[in-house]
Enzyme design. Structure first.
Site, PDB file in Angstrom:
ATOM      1  N   CYS A 170       0.810  -1.222   0.000  1.00 34.32           N
ATOM      2  CA  CYS A 170       0.000   0.000   0.000  1.00 34.32           C
ATOM      3  C   CYS A 170       0.844   1.274   0.000  1.00 34.32           C
ATOM      4  CB  CYS A 170      -0.950  -0.027   1.178  1.00 34.32           C
ATOM      5  SG  CYS A 170      -2.153  -1.346   1.007  1.00 34.32           S
ATOM      6  N   HIS A 171       1.785   1.369   0.941  1.00 27.67           N
ATOM      7  CA  HIS A 171       2.597   2.582   1.012  1.00 27.67           C
ATOM      8  C   HIS A 171       4.071   2.275   1.225  1.00 27.67           C
ATOM      9  CE1 HIS A 171      -1.511   3.269   2.597  1.00 27.67           C
ATOM     10  NE2 HIS A 171      -1.498   4.207   1.680  1.00 27.67           N
ATOM     11  N   GLY A 172       4.463   1.035   0.972  1.00 29.96           N
ATOM     12  CA  GLY A 172       5.882   0.692   0.943  1.00 29.96           C
ATOM     13  C   GLY A 172       6.568   0.409   2.263  1.00 29.96           C
TER      14      GLY A 172
END
Ligand code: FES
Length: 212
Positions: A170-172
């Site tokens: 999703c956001h690393g």
């Protein structure tokens, strides 16, 4: 970038898929060996003679799990309180590699209080036995389910000296193979270690810890 709601729905599908054939109290758990990274998974039936009823499980009853079929480097996913719980059988090399990233993870000794960790798992490998990691497979940022990235070495979205772990799509956010979050990532905390204990060498009870 994967939409968080889409990822969450994928997680829900996986979790739902873990429990089938309730009439026979039979659980199907999803295993992914190290060689299965990239999407190939094998469904392995686990018969739990003490599997609780659907209502009891939803209320948080402990779940007994046979871990004898997990190969070295493999992973088993089971459901507890509606959440995916990962059991990873780490190889000796994977356990030894944890030391190499102590300085790169945000909370190496699990001191943060968001997800208190039971005393017998409060160590570098965050588990009762170094060989077996037991964590809730939900990212501490916005709740996506991270992906396995067990193979060490350079690969997309990961550093060249990657030692193996998990990548949240999703956001690393990245986590090592003890579920410890790396510094300067959106996820604020390590992956949660659920209460658990060994009933025998090959049987885990998730949802209950050994009384001190
Ligand atoms: S949900 Fe945002 S990094 Fe995992």
């Amino acid at each position: 970038m994967t939409d968080p709601s889409e990822a969450a729905s994928r997680t829900a599908t996986t979790v739902a898929g873990a429990a089938v054939d309730q009439g026979r109290r039979t659980w199907i758990a999803i295993t992914c060996g190290a060689g299965a990274i990239g999407g190939v998974a094998t469904a392995v039936p686990f018969v739990s003679t003490f599997a609780p009823s659907e209502r009891a499980r939803a209320a948080g009853a402990p779940v007994q799990v046979d871990i004898s079929g997990i190969p070295p480097g493999g992973k088993l996913t089971v459901e507890w309180r509606g959440k995916p719980v990962w059991i990873v059988r780490r190889t000796k090399e994977q356990v030894e590699a944890l030391k190499k990233v102590d300085a790169e993870v945000a909370d190496p000794n699990s001191e943060r209080k968001t997800y208190p960790i039971q005393a017998d798992a409060k160590n570098e490998w965050r588990s009762i036995k170094p060989e077996y990691l037991v964590v809730v497979g939900i990212c501490s940022h916005l709740g996506c389910s991270p992906s396995d990235r067990f193979a060490p070495g350079a690969q997309p979205s990961l550093p060249d000296d990657w030692q193996g772990g998990f990548l949240c799509p999703c956001h690393g956010s990245t986590f090592d193979l003890a579920g410890r979050v790396f510094k300067n990532k959106p996820a604020p905390d390590n992956l949660e270690v659920p209460p658990h204990m060994y009933v025998s060498d090959t049987t885990l009870l998730i949802g209950e810890e050994k009384k001190a």
